[in-house]
Design a protein around this motif. Structure first.
Motif, PDB file in Angstrom:
ATOM      1  N   GLY A  51     -23.259 -11.969  -2.652  1.00 35.14           N
ATOM      2  CA  GLY A  51     -23.192 -12.260  -4.074  1.00 35.14           C
ATOM      3  C   GLY A  51     -23.227 -13.764  -4.281  1.00 35.14           C
ATOM      4  O   GLY A  51     -22.547 -14.507  -3.573  1.00 35.14           O
ATOM      5  N   PHE A  52     -24.010 -14.225  -5.234  1.00 34.31           N
ATOM      6  CA  PHE A  52     -24.187 -15.660  -5.476  1.00 34.31           C
ATOM      7  C   PHE A  52     -23.886 -15.951  -6.936  1.00 34.31           C
ATOM      8  O   PHE A  52     -24.360 -15.248  -7.837  1.00 34.31           O
ATOM      9  CB  PHE A  52     -25.618 -16.075  -5.144  1.00 34.31           C
ATOM     10  CG  PHE A  52     -25.929 -17.529  -5.414  1.00 34.31           C
ATOM     11  CD1 PHE A  52     -25.869 -18.466  -4.402  1.00 34.31           C
ATOM     12  CD2 PHE A  52     -26.282 -17.951  -6.696  1.00 34.31           C
ATOM     13  CE1 PHE A  52     -26.156 -19.804  -4.655  1.00 34.31           C
ATOM     14  CE2 PHE A  52     -26.570 -19.284  -6.963  1.00 34.31           C
ATOM     15  CZ  PHE A  52     -26.498 -20.209  -5.937  1.00 34.31           C
ATOM     16  N   ALA A  53     -23.080 -17.006  -7.180  1.00 32.57           N
ATOM     17  CA  ALA A  53     -22.805 -17.424  -8.550  1.00 32.57           C
ATOM     18  C   ALA A  53     -22.653 -18.938  -8.576  1.00 32.57           C
ATOM     19  O   ALA A  53     -22.081 -19.535  -7.663  1.00 32.57           O
ATOM     20  CB  ALA A  53     -21.541 -16.762  -9.092  1.00 32.57           C
ATOM     21  N   LEU A  54     -23.197 -19.560  -9.623  1.00 31.42           N
ATOM     22  CA  LEU A  54     -23.088 -21.005  -9.811  1.00 31.42           C
ATOM     23  C   LEU A  54     -22.339 -21.276 -11.107  1.00 31.42           C
ATOM     24  O   LEU A  54     -22.701 -20.744 -12.161  1.00 31.42           O
ATOM     25  CB  LEU A  54     -24.484 -21.642  -9.870  1.00 31.42           C
ATOM     26  CG  LEU A  54     -24.527 -23.114 -10.292  1.00 31.42           C
ATOM     27  CD1 LEU A  54     -23.828 -23.989  -9.255  1.00 31.42           C
ATOM     28  CD2 LEU A  54     -25.972 -23.572 -10.511  1.00 31.42           C
ATOM     29  N   PHE A  55     -21.278 -22.077 -11.006  1.00 28.48           N
ATOM     30  CA  PHE A  55     -20.506 -22.483 -12.169  1.00 28.48           C
ATOM     31  C   PHE A  55     -20.678 -23.985 -12.377  1.00 28.48           C
ATOM     32  O   PHE A  55     -20.732 -24.755 -11.401  1.00 28.48           O
ATOM     33  CB  PHE A  55     -19.023 -22.144 -11.975  1.00 28.48           C
ATOM     34  CG  PHE A  55     -18.757 -20.663 -11.897  1.00 28.48           C
ATOM     35  CD1 PHE A  55     -18.422 -19.930 -13.020  1.00 28.48           C
ATOM     36  CD2 PHE A  55     -18.870 -19.994 -10.676  1.00 28.48           C
ATOM     37  CE1 PHE A  55     -18.190 -18.561 -12.941  1.00 28.48           C
ATOM     38  CE2 PHE A  55     -18.643 -18.621 -10.592  1.00 28.48           C
ATOM     39  CZ  PHE A  55     -18.303 -17.905 -11.721  1.00 28.48           C
ATOM     40  N   ASP A  56     -20.767 -24.413 -13.643  1.00 26.27           N
ATOM     41  CA  ASP A  56     -20.989 -25.827 -13.922  1.00 26.27           C
ATOM     42  C   ASP A  56     -19.681 -26.604 -13.894  1.00 26.27           C
ATOM     43  O   ASP A  56     -18.618 -26.052 -13.553  1.00 26.27           O
ATOM     44  CB  ASP A  56     -21.725 -26.006 -15.254  1.00 26.27           C
ATOM     45  CG  ASP A  56     -20.915 -25.488 -16.450  1.00 26.27           C
ATOM     46  OD1 ASP A  56     -19.677 -25.313 -16.314  1.00 26.27           O
ATOM     47  OD2 ASP A  56     -21.523 -25.253 -17.518  1.00 26.27           O
ATOM     48  N   SER A  57     -19.718 -27.878 -14.253  1.00 30.36           N
ATOM     49  CA  SER A  57     -18.533 -28.730 -14.198  1.00 30.36           C
ATOM     50  C   SER A  57     -17.464 -28.306 -15.194  1.00 30.36           C
ATOM     51  O   SER A  57     -16.296 -28.697 -15.064  1.00 30.36           O
ATOM     52  CB  SER A  57     -18.929 -30.192 -14.450  1.00 30.36           C
ATOM     53  OG  SER A  57     -19.587 -30.322 -15.700  1.00 30.36           O
ATOM     54  N   ASP A  58     -17.841 -27.514 -16.207  1.00 35.09           N
ATOM     55  CA  ASP A  58     -16.847 -26.957 -17.149  1.00 35.09           C
ATOM     56  C   ASP A  58     -16.365 -25.582 -16.697  1.00 35.09           C
ATOM     57  O   ASP A  58     -15.672 -24.894 -17.452  1.00 35.09           O
ATOM     58  CB  ASP A  58     -17.463 -26.856 -18.551  1.00 35.09           C
ATOM     59  CG  ASP A  58     -17.774 -28.219 -19.138  1.00 35.09           C
ATOM     60  OD1 ASP A  58     -16.972 -29.147 -18.899  1.00 35.09           O
ATOM     61  OD2 ASP A  58     -18.813 -28.354 -19.817  1.00 35.09           O
ATOM     62  N   ASP A  59     -16.743 -25.199 -15.479  1.00 36.80           N
ATOM     63  CA  ASP A  59     -16.351 -23.926 -14.874  1.00 36.80           C
ATOM     64  C   ASP A  59     -16.908 -22.724 -15.632  1.00 36.80           C
ATOM     65  O   ASP A  59     -16.274 -21.672 -15.703  1.00 36.80           O
ATOM     66  CB  ASP A  59     -14.826 -23.811 -14.759  1.00 36.80           C
ATOM     67  CG  ASP A  59     -14.416 -23.140 -13.457  1.00 36.80           C
ATOM     68  OD1 ASP A  59     -15.286 -22.960 -12.586  1.00 36.80           O
ATOM     69  OD2 ASP A  59     -13.233 -22.794 -13.302  1.00 36.80           O
ATOM     70  N   ARG A  60     -18.100 -22.905 -16.189  1.00 34.88           N
ATOM     71  CA  ARG A  60     -18.787 -21.802 -16.871  1.00 34.88           C
ATOM     72  C   ARG A  60     -19.974 -21.340 -16.028  1.00 34.88           C
ATOM     73  O   ARG A  60     -20.633 -22.145 -15.372  1.00 34.88           O
ATOM     74  CB  ARG A  60     -19.253 -22.228 -18.267  1.00 34.88           C
ATOM     75  CG  ARG A  60     -18.086 -22.530 -19.211  1.00 34.88           C
ATOM     76  CD  ARG A  60     -18.566 -22.843 -20.619  1.00 34.88           C
ATOM     77  NE  ARG A  60     -17.446 -23.106 -21.504  1.00 34.88           N
ATOM     78  CZ  ARG A  60     -16.720 -22.178 -22.131  1.00 34.88           C
ATOM     79  NH1 ARG A  60     -17.055 -20.897 -21.971  1.00 34.88           N
ATOM     80  NH2 ARG A  60     -15.713 -22.492 -22.909  1.00 34.88           N
ATOM     81  N   LEU A  61     -20.216 -20.048 -16.063  1.00 39.02           N
ATOM     82  CA  LEU A  61     -21.282 -19.467 -15.246  1.00 39.02           C
ATOM     83  C   LEU A  61     -22.648 -19.959 -15.700  1.00 39.02           C
ATOM     84  O   LEU A  61     -22.972 -19.921 -16.888  1.00 39.02           O
ATOM     85  CB  LEU A  61     -21.219 -17.936 -15.334  1.00 39.02           C
ATOM     86  CG  LEU A  61     -22.230 -17.169 -14.467  1.00 39.02           C
ATOM     87  CD1 LEU A  61     -21.967 -17.401 -12.989  1.00 39.02           C
ATOM     88  CD2 LEU A  61     -22.171 -15.667 -14.792  1.00 39.02           C
ATOM     89  N   VAL A  62     -23.423 -20.451 -14.725  1.00 39.38           N
ATOM     90  CA  VAL A  62     -24.783 -20.882 -14.987  1.00 39.38           C
ATOM     91  C   VAL A  62     -25.760 -19.757 -14.645  1.00 39.38           C
ATOM     92  O   VAL A  62     -26.621 -19.401 -15.449  1.00 39.38           O
ATOM     93  CB  VAL A  62     -25.131 -22.151 -14.182  1.00 39.38           C
ATOM     94  CG1 VAL A  62     -26.596 -22.553 -14.415  1.00 39.38           C
ATOM     95  CG2 VAL A  62     -24.200 -23.288 -14.564  1.00 39.38           C
TER      96      VAL A  62
END
Length: 333
Positions: A51-62
């Motif tokens: 499973g792959f997930a990327l979160f931005d600097s505001d900790d929101r899912l990209v």
């Protein structure tokens, strides 16, 4: 690993600076190129087993892949761009989808967020349905976080069986009446049981990471190192008995066995030493020897002839008085 490689490629793509050109591509062409790059990236992310997930600097899912969305039914619908990581974790916890032990921990969410915010991190989670997930997180250069989920349910039983086997082995070593120490090939201790520590009159912390040169004279330590080098080179066990004055103030008669410990490739990777206190046995042997000497002395020096026969009436032993008397009788005819 493949996941780390994909991670590196991904960030190389999204952080590569634009190339200057005297003849800029038309906007339409650049849009098409960006769309193809996005499609390629999406296909690559969807193709990995984890499973792959990327979160931005505001900790929101990209972005995330299907494997991440399917890893937990609580997030299958809410895993959309913009959702906060904290909301995802709280949703899973509130739904009772973690195992009972995690669910009882009131501070779990805060602990999980701490791991997420202090990358790199690597831990395991057990779900209520019995599955095990390995969670690895890596920080990005701009303050985001890449999260990888790997289902390790199939390998977990063998890992647990191995851990239980190691625990049993540690218990046997720790409670053995003999002193046990295991050393790396460089001569430094990495396992020592309670008896070994007691004989050397110190704590385990002062044994581990040390060598015989920290406890013995250089001459004695050189002899031990030579023996252990021989064990490593030949693969043979060395056994010997000797008297040793230990740091706890007791001189013991000991039986020492040094043996090689082999790795999976068949090469010697460590040296084990088991030291058994045989003082009582030696004392009993000495007492028995003294008793035998006393009986022999009495047998030989009593003023009467003594003859010992076995059950078949075969003579086993006769004292000197008997032999002298027998010889005298023969002379007299």
């Amino acid at each position: 690993c493949a996941h780390q490689l994909l991670y590196n490629v991904f960030f190389a793509m999204i952080r590569r600076p634009p190339r200057p050109t005297l003849f800029p591509y038309p906007t339409r062409f650049r849009s098409a190129q960006a769309a193809r790059a996005e499609a390629t990236l999406t296909d690559a992310i969807e193709s990995i087993a984890a499973g792959f997930a990327l979160f931005d600097s505001d900790d929101r899912l990209v972005l995330c892949n299907k494997q991440y969305r399917d890893s937990n039914p609580a997030i299958s619908k809410m895993a959309v761009p913009g959702v906060r990581f904290e909301d995802i974790i709280r949703k899973i916890a509130d739904a009772g989808l973690f195992d009972e032990e995690i669910s009882k921990d009131r501070d779990f969410v805060e602990k999980r967020l701490a791991l997420h915010r202090n990358t790199p991190s690597d831990h395991e989670q057990r779900l209520a349905d019995g599955r095990w997930l390995q969670v690895r997180e890596y920080g990005t250069h701009d303050g985001g976080v890449v999260l990888l989920l790997t289902d390790i349910s199939e390998r977990k039983p063998s890992e647990q069986a191995l851990e239980e086997s190691e625990e049993r082995l540690r218990a046997v070593i720790e409670h053995s009446p003999g002193a046990i120490v295991i050393k790396a090939l460089d001569g430094y201790n990495f396992i020592a049981n309670k008896t070994f520590c007691e004989w050397y009159g110190t704590d385990r912390e002062n044994i581990l990471g040390k060598s015989v040169y920290d406890f013995l004279t250089k001459e004695s330590a050189d002899q031990v190192i030579a023996q252990e080098r021989n064990v490593a080179e030949t693969g043979e066990v060395i056994e010997e008995e000797h008297q040793v004055a230990y740091p706890d103030g007791i001189t013991r008669a000991v039986f020492t066995q040094k043996f090689p410990i082999f790795g999976a490739d068949g090469d010697c990777v460590a040296i084990g030493t088991v030291i058994n206190d045989i003082s009582e046995r030696k004392r009993a042997e000495m007492e028995l020897s003294e008793s035998e000497d006393l009986l022999n002395s009495i047998f030989e020096n009593v003023p009467v002839g003594l003859l010992i026969k076995d059950t078949d009436h075969i003579v086993e032993r006769a004292n000197s008085t008997y032999q002298i008397g027998r010889a005298t009788c023969r002379e007299r005819g």
